[in-house]
Scaffold this active site. Structure first.
Site, PDB file in Angstrom:
ATOM      1  N   CYS A  21     -18.813   6.952  -2.248  1.00 54.59           N
ATOM      2  CA  CYS A  21     -19.421   8.011  -1.265  1.00 54.59           C
ATOM      3  C   CYS A  21     -20.751   7.274  -0.613  1.00 54.59           C
ATOM      4  CB  CYS A  21     -19.691   9.302  -1.665  1.00 54.59           C
ATOM      5  SG  CYS A  21     -18.361  10.142  -2.759  1.00 54.59           S
ATOM      6  N   HIS A  41     -24.726  12.738   2.573  1.00 55.14           N
ATOM      7  CA  HIS A  41     -23.412  12.685   2.163  1.00 55.14           C
ATOM      8  C   HIS A  41     -22.886  14.232   2.026  1.00 55.14           C
ATOM      9  CE1 HIS A  41     -19.665  12.319  -0.136  1.00 55.14           C
ATOM     10  NE2 HIS A  41     -20.236  12.528  -1.446  1.00 55.14           N
ATOM     11  N   ASN A  52     -15.431  17.194   0.567  1.00 54.92           N
ATOM     12  CA  ASN A  52     -16.052  15.972   0.487  1.00 54.92           C
ATOM     13  C   ASN A  52     -14.927  14.802   0.812  1.00 54.92           C
ATOM     14  OD1 ASN A  52     -17.048  13.566  -1.002  1.00 54.92           O
ATOM     15  ND2 ASN A  52     -17.556  14.596  -2.647  1.00 54.92           N
TER      16      ASN A  52
END
Length: 328
Positions: A122, A255, A285
């Site tokens: 990520c 993020h 996500n």
């Protein structure tokens, strides 16, 4: 004359298939897995996510996002002299040929431009921004295409409600070009391999078969605690490097993992949620794609304007984390 790097184009792409929490809960119920819209929203802030069709790969999503970034930058594919793709779900087993090389081919970049993937999960997009910035400032490259692209739906265990409800598919891209004006003001990257077991895909390939699990595993509580701690610190490191304060940040683009992590980070930086770009509610996500996706959304809807200071930061499996402070 000083040489800098600046974002001159952004783009993003989400696969058409949108799955709401209610739809996902119904699908999981058929497998005997109990969850609900309320349960998912209360723990993550996520209401929906997008899933790619089985034949669609990370590179396909990346190409669509890249075309949009190139259009905004008013550049042609062969103007790009470096392609970096951040992904944890590459097109090919073993990661080669790299997804960046596949994107290069699909875009028709035929000038021999360098191309490679970055694997920092990520945090991958922030890592890629830092790498590209260094190359441009060193004079090695002029126009760099940076893409975060993921099809995380392929590595989800849909019998594990603690993880399968959180992730989605998508891609985001930026074009970073040489400039006489400061753009990337500071970047800071970190990793700590001792925490690698809290967010990982623990399987490996042996003899042509998967040895262990090929599904994503996450210790949610451990990730939450570490994420809030390191995100505040790395953001302050980037601010210190640029000789700036948090009050000078116009937009925080973190993020998009979990709204509670994002809220915790904003609070520690003393920033209002009004200055944070939030897309996790609609995208879920999307790992390395989440930051460039959110950035493009806010650029295109007019929130992020030229000359504004944007802090991008992320955490990922490895355990990796980083921040990039840029002036648009």
């Amino acid at each position: 004359m000083s040489r800098y790097s600046k974002i001159v184009g952004t783009g993003s792409y989400l696969p058409p298939k949108r799955v709401t929490n209610i739809e996902l809960a119904a699908q999981l119920a058929e497998k005997g897995v109990e969850t609900s819209d309320e349960w998912i929203v209360s723990r993550s802030g996520i209401s929906a996510r997008h899933y790619a069709e089985p034949a669609v790969q990370s590179s396909d999503l990346a190409v669509e996002a890249s075309r949009r970034a190139l259009d905004m930058a008013a550049l042609k594919p062969n103007d790009i002299d470096l392609v970096i793709v951040a992904t944890s779900t590459p097109d090919h087993l073993g990661g080669f040929p790299s997804t960046a090389c596949v994107v290069q081919r699909k875009l028709g970049i035929s000038n021999g431009a360098a191309a490679f993937d970055v694997q920092a999960v990520c945090s991958g997009f922030v890592y890629a921004i830092s790498i590209a910035d260094s190359f441009i400032k060193a004079g090695a490259h002029k126009n760099v295409l940076i893409v975060g692209a993921e099809v995380f739906s392929r590595i989800l265990n849909f019998e594990d409600r603690t993880t399968c409800v959180l992730f989605g598919d998508g891609a985001g891209a930026v074009v970073l070009s040489a400039s006489t004006e400061p753009g990337v003001l500071a970047t800071r990257l970190h990793a700590d391999g001792s925490h690698g077991n809290i967010l990982c895909v623990p399987g490996s390939i042996s003899g042509g078969a998967v040895d262990g699990s090929a599904f994503l595993y996450m210790d949610g509580q451990a990730v939450f605690k570490l994420a809030v701690s390191v995100l505040e610190k790395v953001a302050k490191e980037a601010l210190d490097a640029a000789d700036m304060s948090a009050s000078q940040i116009d937009w925080l683009v973190p993020h998009q993992a979990n709204i509670r992590i994002m809220q915790g980070t904003a609070k520690k930086l003393g920033m209002s949620m009004d200055k944070m770009v939030v897309t996790v509610d609609q995208h879920g996500n999307t790992s390395a794609a989440s930051i460039p996706l959110a950035l493009d959304v806010a650029v295109r809807d007019g929130r992020i304007k030229p000359g504004q200071n944007v802090m991008m930061e992320g955490v990922g499996g490895g355990f990796t984390w980083g921040a990039a402070l840029v002036r648009m």
